[in-house]
Scaffold this motif. Structure first.
Motif, PDB file in Angstrom:
ATOM      1  N   ILE A 111      26.389  44.846  57.112  1.00 33.83           N
ATOM      2  CA  ILE A 111      25.046  44.616  57.052  1.00 33.83           C
ATOM      3  C   ILE A 111      24.530  43.238  57.529  1.00 33.83           C
ATOM      4  CG2 ILE A 111      23.123  44.427  55.785  1.00 33.83           C
ATOM      5  CD1 ILE A 111      24.356  47.179  56.382  1.00 33.83           C
TER       6      ILE A 111
ATOM      7  N   ALA B  47      24.874  48.520  50.845  1.00 30.00           N
ATOM      8  CA  ALA B  47      24.337  48.124  52.359  1.00 30.00           C
ATOM      9  C   ALA B  47      22.327  48.314  52.524  1.00 30.00           C
ATOM     10  CB  ALA B  47      24.565  48.717  53.197  1.00 30.00           C
TER      11      ALA B  47
ATOM     12  N   CYS C 268      24.687  56.415  51.474  1.00 32.41           N
ATOM     13  CA  CYS C 268      24.619  54.747  51.004  1.00 32.41           C
ATOM     14  C   CYS C 268      25.239  54.095  50.201  1.00 32.41           C
ATOM     15  CB  CYS C 268      22.631  54.212  50.582  1.00 32.41           C
ATOM     16  SG  CYS C 268      22.179  55.503  49.116  1.00 32.41           S
TER      17      CYS C 268
ATOM     18  N   THR D 232      22.091  52.408  60.058  1.00 35.45           N
ATOM     19  CA  THR D 232      23.297  51.713  59.748  1.00 35.45           C
ATOM     20  C   THR D 232      24.274  53.128  58.482  1.00 35.45           C
ATOM     21  OG1 THR D 232      22.781  51.199  57.412  1.00 35.45           O
ATOM     22  CG2 THR D 232      22.396  49.875  59.403  1.00 35.45           C
TER      23      THR D 232
ATOM     24  N   GLY E 251      17.852  54.597  51.683  1.00 37.36           N
ATOM     25  CA  GLY E 251      18.710  54.873  51.364  1.00 37.36           C
ATOM     26  C   GLY E 251      19.472  56.920  51.496  1.00 37.36           C
TER      27      GLY E 251
ATOM     28  N   ASP F 109      19.832  53.638  55.477  1.00 35.85           N
ATOM     29  CA  ASP F 109      21.041  53.531  55.344  1.00 35.85           C
ATOM     30  C   ASP F 109      21.300  54.457  55.254  1.00 35.85           C
ATOM     31  OD1 ASP F 109      23.755  52.121  55.297  1.00 35.85           O
ATOM     32  OD2 ASP F 109      23.397  51.832  53.207  1.00 35.85           O
TER      33      ASP F 109
ATOM     34  N   SER G 298      30.868  47.391  53.081  1.00 35.86           N
ATOM     35  CA  SER G 298      29.325  47.478  53.558  1.00 35.86           C
ATOM     36  C   SER G 298      28.497  46.188  53.642  1.00 35.86           C
ATOM     37  CB  SER G 298      28.529  48.317  52.708  1.00 35.86           C
ATOM     38  OG  SER G 298      29.041  49.755  52.757  1.00 35.86           O
TER      39      SER G 298
END
Length: 273
Positions: A39, A67, A62, A122, A80, A59, A35
């Motif tokens: 990133i 991350a 998460c 992400t 997250g 994220d 992770s």
């Protein structure tokens, strides 16, 4: 959040939901390293490559927050999201210790909504492989499309069948004395599905407890992922191979690539089904 590797256990003892009993062991076994690497690759390479300077980030899956904290350290306002309460508790504790301003939300990848959009989304460490049908993956991509700003960028990784067909078939054990982990992965090639059984045994002075978690993931080929991205209204911008030691590259994936990084943006209205 990738399933533990190598994989295993015969399923003895209490059975728990994934990433509950294993949550406090996740970082200890180094499973947050990818992770962080993804990133760094995103901030240092992918964002400049695609001319993006996001201020907000989401994220997904998460986990323990590695991350999200890396995005926060990069100057972004971060949320997250994860469905595991145990993992989120660790993420919140890590954010407090780091004095990070991350917010954390408990929700499913297939069912979440925010009042505002995000300029970067992400999802790291084959978390999307836990969606074991193309329909579920499309649903998640649709949620991501809805949460992504018009000029936003989506970065994720998914594993292919090559990540699982070379797995050891015999259980493997990592014994630390007070705690021992046993893993085994069973790969179902026709279904493109891997079932990883993780057994955690803890020893104290007066008792021994064994808890089992089963992690089920589906492998997705590059073609499948790109088709589903398009169907959900996301336009792929880049597809990159990850080297075996979890090193992201700008190389195109090949037939032996086990993990692929995908970069996508919202498609123009009317250009998808």
């Amino acid at each position: 959040r990738g399933a533990p590797r190598p994989s295993g256990g015969d399923g003895t003892g209490r059975v728990s939901e994934p990433y509950t009993v294993y949550a406090p062991h996740y970082d200890r076994q180094g499973l947050s390293q990818w992770s962080g690497a993804l990133i760094r690759f995103t901030l240092d390479t992918l964002l400049p490559r695609h001319g993006r300077r996001p201020r907000t980030a989401l994220d997904l899956a998460c986990g323990t927050g590695t991350a999200a904290l890396a995005l926060d350290a990069g100057g972004l306002a971060v949320v997250g999201l994860d469905r595991s309460a145990a993992m989120l508790a660790i993420a919140r504790e890590k954010a407090t210790c780091a004095r990070a301003r991350c917010g954390f939300v408990r929700a499913d990848l297939r069912a979440f909504a925010f009042a505002h959009s995000f300029e970067l989304i992400t999802c790291a460490y084959d978390s999307l492989n836990y969606l074991t049908t193309p329909r579920d993956l499309r649903t998640a991509f649709g949620q991501i499309r809805a949460a992504l700003a018009a000029d936003g960028l989506f970065v994720c990784d998914l594993t292919t069948a090559r990540a699982y067909d070379a797995e050891p078939t015999a259980p493997e054990t990592f014994d630390l004395g007070r705690v021992a982990y046993t893993w085994q992965t069973v790969w179902d090639a026709p279904a493109q599905r891997a079932t990883t059984t993780l057994t955690v045994t803890t020893h104290t002075e007066d008792r021994e407890e064994t808890v089992t978690e089963r992690h089920i993931q589906r492998a997705y080929s590059r073609d499948e992922v790109e088709i589903i991205l398009h169907a959900a209204g996301l336009r792929p911008l880049g597809v990159f191979a990850v080297r075996p030691l979890l090193e992201p590259t700008l190389d195109p994936p090949g037939l032996d690539t086990a993990r692929i990084v995908y970069v996508a943006e919202p498609a123009l209205a009317g250009t998808y089904d």
